[in-house]
Design a protein around this motif. Sequence first.
Motif, short mmCIF file in Angstrom:
data_model
loop_
_atom_site.label_atom_id
_atom_site.label_comp_id
_atom_site.label_asym_id
_atom_site.label_seq_id
_atom_site.Cartn_x
_atom_site.Cartn_y
_atom_site.Cartn_z
N THR A 144 -8.84 23.77 128.65
CA THR A 144 -8.97 23.43 127.25
C THR A 144 -7.68 22.75 126.77
O THR A 144 -6.67 22.79 127.49
CB THR A 144 -9.24 24.68 126.41
OG1 THR A 144 -8.15 25.59 126.60
CG2 THR A 144 -10.55 25.35 126.82
N PRO A 145 -7.65 22.14 125.59
CA PRO A 145 -6.44 21.45 125.14
C PRO A 145 -5.19 22.32 125.11
O PRO A 145 -4.07 21.81 125.21
CB PRO A 145 -6.82 20.97 123.73
CG PRO A 145 -8.30 20.79 123.80
CD PRO A 145 -8.79 21.89 124.70
N THR A 146 -5.35 23.63 124.96
CA THR A 146 -4.20 24.54 125.00
C THR A 146 -4.21 25.40 126.26
O THR A 146 -3.58 26.45 126.30
CB THR A 146 -4.20 25.45 123.76
OG1 THR A 146 -5.44 26.19 123.73
CG2 THR A 146 -4.07 24.64 122.49
N GLY A 147 -4.95 24.95 127.29
CA GLY A 147 -5.16 25.76 128.48
C GLY A 147 -3.95 25.85 129.40
O GLY A 147 -3.04 25.01 129.38
N ARG A 148 -3.97 26.89 130.26
CA ARG A 148 -2.90 27.15 131.22
C ARG A 148 -3.51 27.43 132.58
O ARG A 148 -4.65 27.91 132.67
CB ARG A 148 -2.06 28.36 130.78
CG ARG A 148 -1.63 28.27 129.34
CD ARG A 148 -0.75 29.44 128.90
NE ARG A 148 -1.38 30.75 129.06
CZ ARG A 148 -2.34 31.24 128.32
NH1 ARG A 148 -2.88 30.49 127.35
NH2 ARG A 148 -2.81 32.45 128.50
N ALA A 149 -2.77 27.15 133.63
CA ALA A 149 -3.29 27.40 134.98
C ALA A 149 -2.16 27.78 135.91
O ALA A 149 -1.00 27.36 135.75
CB ALA A 149 -4.01 26.17 135.52
N GLY A 150 -2.48 28.59 136.90
CA GLY A 150 -1.59 28.91 138.01
C GLY A 150 -2.36 28.64 139.29
O GLY A 150 -3.42 29.24 139.52
N ILE A 151 -1.84 27.74 140.13
CA ILE A 151 -2.59 27.28 141.31
C ILE A 151 -1.68 27.34 142.53
O ILE A 151 -0.58 26.77 142.53
CB ILE A 151 -3.08 25.83 141.14
CG1 ILE A 151 -3.76 25.63 139.78
CG2 ILE A 151 -4.02 25.45 142.27
CD1 ILE A 151 -3.96 24.18 139.40
N ILE A 152 -2.13 28.01 143.57
CA ILE A 152 -1.40 28.00 144.84
C ILE A 152 -1.81 26.75 145.62
O ILE A 152 -3.00 26.49 145.80
CB ILE A 152 -1.71 29.27 145.66
CG1 ILE A 152 -1.20 30.51 144.92
CG2 ILE A 152 -1.07 29.18 147.05
CD1 ILE A 152 -1.51 31.81 145.62
N LEU A 194 1.81 25.91 141.31
CA LEU A 194 1.91 24.98 140.20
C LEU A 194 1.56 25.73 138.92
O LEU A 194 0.52 26.39 138.84
CB LEU A 194 0.94 23.81 140.37
CG LEU A 194 1.07 22.97 141.65
CD1 LEU A 194 0.05 21.82 141.62
CD2 LEU A 194 2.48 22.43 141.82
N VAL A 195 2.43 25.64 137.92
CA VAL A 195 2.17 26.27 136.63
C VAL A 195 1.87 25.16 135.63
O VAL A 195 2.72 24.31 135.35
CB VAL A 195 3.38 27.11 136.16
CG1 VAL A 195 3.07 27.77 134.82
CG2 VAL A 195 3.75 28.16 137.20
N LEU A 196 0.66 25.17 135.10
CA LEU A 196 0.23 24.15 134.14
C LEU A 196 0.11 24.75 132.75
O LEU A 196 -0.31 25.91 132.60
CB LEU A 196 -1.13 23.55 134.55
CG LEU A 196 -1.33 23.10 135.99
CD1 LEU A 196 -2.69 22.42 136.14
CD2 LEU A 196 -0.22 22.20 136.47
N ASP A 197 0.50 23.97 131.74
CA ASP A 197 0.32 24.38 130.35
C ASP A 197 0.19 23.09 129.55
O ASP A 197 1.18 22.40 129.30
CB ASP A 197 1.50 25.20 129.85
CG ASP A 197 1.24 25.82 128.49
OD1 ASP A 197 0.76 25.09 127.59
OD2 ASP A 197 1.51 27.02 128.30
N LYS A 198 -1.02 22.74 129.15
CA LYS A 198 -1.26 21.42 128.56
C LYS A 198 -0.52 21.22 127.24
O LYS A 198 0.03 20.14 126.98
CB LYS A 198 -2.76 21.20 128.37
CG LYS A 198 -3.52 21.11 129.68
CD LYS A 198 -4.97 20.73 129.49
CE LYS A 198 -5.13 19.26 129.17
NZ LYS A 198 -6.55 18.84 129.17
N SER A 199 -0.47 22.24 126.40
CA SER A 199 0.19 22.07 125.11
C SER A 199 1.70 21.96 125.27
O SER A 199 2.34 21.13 124.61
CB SER A 199 -0.16 23.23 124.17
OG SER A 199 0.27 24.47 124.71
N LEU A 200 2.30 22.77 126.15
CA LEU A 200 3.75 22.70 126.36
C LEU A 200 4.16 21.43 127.10
O LEU A 200 5.22 20.85 126.82
CB LEU A 200 4.24 23.93 127.14
CG LEU A 200 4.13 25.28 126.43
CD1 LEU A 200 4.72 26.38 127.30
CD2 LEU A 200 4.80 25.25 125.07
#
Length: 535
Positions: free
Chosen positions: A305-313, A360-366
């Motif tokens: 989502t536009p404010t979504g976050r993810a952690g991916i190996i 990988l640490v993703l954070d779309k808003s940040l």
Amino acid sequence: MLDTDTKRRIDTARDILVGKVPDPKSQVEQITIALIYKFMDDMDAESEELGGKRKFFTGDYARYGWAKLMAPSLGGHEMLGLYGEGIAKMPENPGIPPLFRNIFKNAYLPYRDPETLKAFLKIIDEFSYDHSERLGDAFEYLLSVLGSQGDAGQFRTPRHIIDFMVEVLAPQKSETILDPACGTAGFLISAYKHILRSNTDAKGHSTLTPDDKGRLAKNFKGYDISPDMVRLSLVNLYLHGFTDPHIFEYDTLTSEERWNEFADVILANPPFMSPKGGIKPHKRFSIQAKRSEVLFVDYMAEHLTPTGRAGIIVPEGIIFQSQSAYKDLRKMLVENSLVAVVSLPAGVFNPYAGVKTSILVLDKSLARQSDTIAFFKVENDGYGLGAQRRAIEKNDLPQVQAELAAYLQALRDKASTESISLTTGLIVPKEKLAANGEYNLSGERYREAAAKGQDWKSVRLAEVCTKITDGSHNPPERTQAGKLMLSSQNVFDNRLDLSNYRLVSEEDFQRENQRTRVSSGDVLLTIVGTIGRSL
């Protein structure tokens, strides 16, 4: 905490099966099916004790009840036929909910030995059931025997790595949480436990309202291409309190049915391997690729989502491979969603694989408001990196977690990150990553040398060495017959390469032996092939 009796029973059940069912995944499936089978019968018995009626083993299915299976008068071959028929017909049972029908889907008995089944069901009969955390921990212990799913490049993610990623992302009770390659649902359960812990009062009592709990049940979702993994995920979530878990048999990379579904938090350790010829995805991916790891990361980045976050190996290929698909992916991540990279040590997935990975640490808003990316390096994760993975004192994960949290908080506060002191990492401007178009995500590449004040002078070896000798030949050898041999290469691919041998005289032998001998004070350089021969 897993009690010793339950652990012993699971180990014993596996020991009984191993002669007939050597594959660990098949052992887990057989134990899972038997546990749920008995669980349904136990719930029927409890219902009867409370004045209710049986609902699972009724009508035509009453003959398959657990008590009838364990009757002393039932012979081994009769037990074999009754149990085998029971698990095969269970998906057609109108008295069981869809969840249980999915668990028994395609279930069968892979052996026909009455003595093995009798001993196995006797151990299963010792289990007692409830919906407590204890039973969930028992099932997680059973799942821990699963190792590599080899051909698919799937490796069981260690629990402490899962928990680390969940703590970094800190999912909230109102957020949707997805694992598009869920395996046995380890990430989903860890996220669920995090939310439960985060919503308690000073006395440890839950502050979640009935509405909160209802939303939680709907907010967790997982996909997996393997029906076996789906079955295990369903059981795992059910035993952790999810009466209607949303786990779907779904090919994330080639199916489009769920493409328009997004999530606030995505956690995953997607498969690293691709089949021969590569993946043939549908056309909605923004990155054109055939490699599964590229497509999975693209999928997750696109489904936040536009404010979504993810952690991916991810495997190391994602970090630095130069093919266009990898570079395009990294460019997209750096520009749109990537906030941090955590390098894990090779050996985290031992004993199943020694593959080097990163998170990988993703954070779309940040990411949209930041012009930097943080890189962290974990050298020790609290366990030895050998095959046994024994617990050790050295553990960088808590420090990395604290420093990463400080960095992310600074981004949220729109504060300067220059004042953040990182002992396990560094902060790199995005423009530096984009400088040569590679978008390399290896943190060490951007680390400035520690010895800045040193001014080392570079010279050619010929200027400082009085004599330079090419000692590239292997030391001379003598044949069994006493003849003398010299070779440039003794063994290649475990084969003795006789084409490189030549017979020489005693004088030539001694001369060559002296030429290749290293003496005190010599400088020895090792090289491979033709690299480094220009001195």
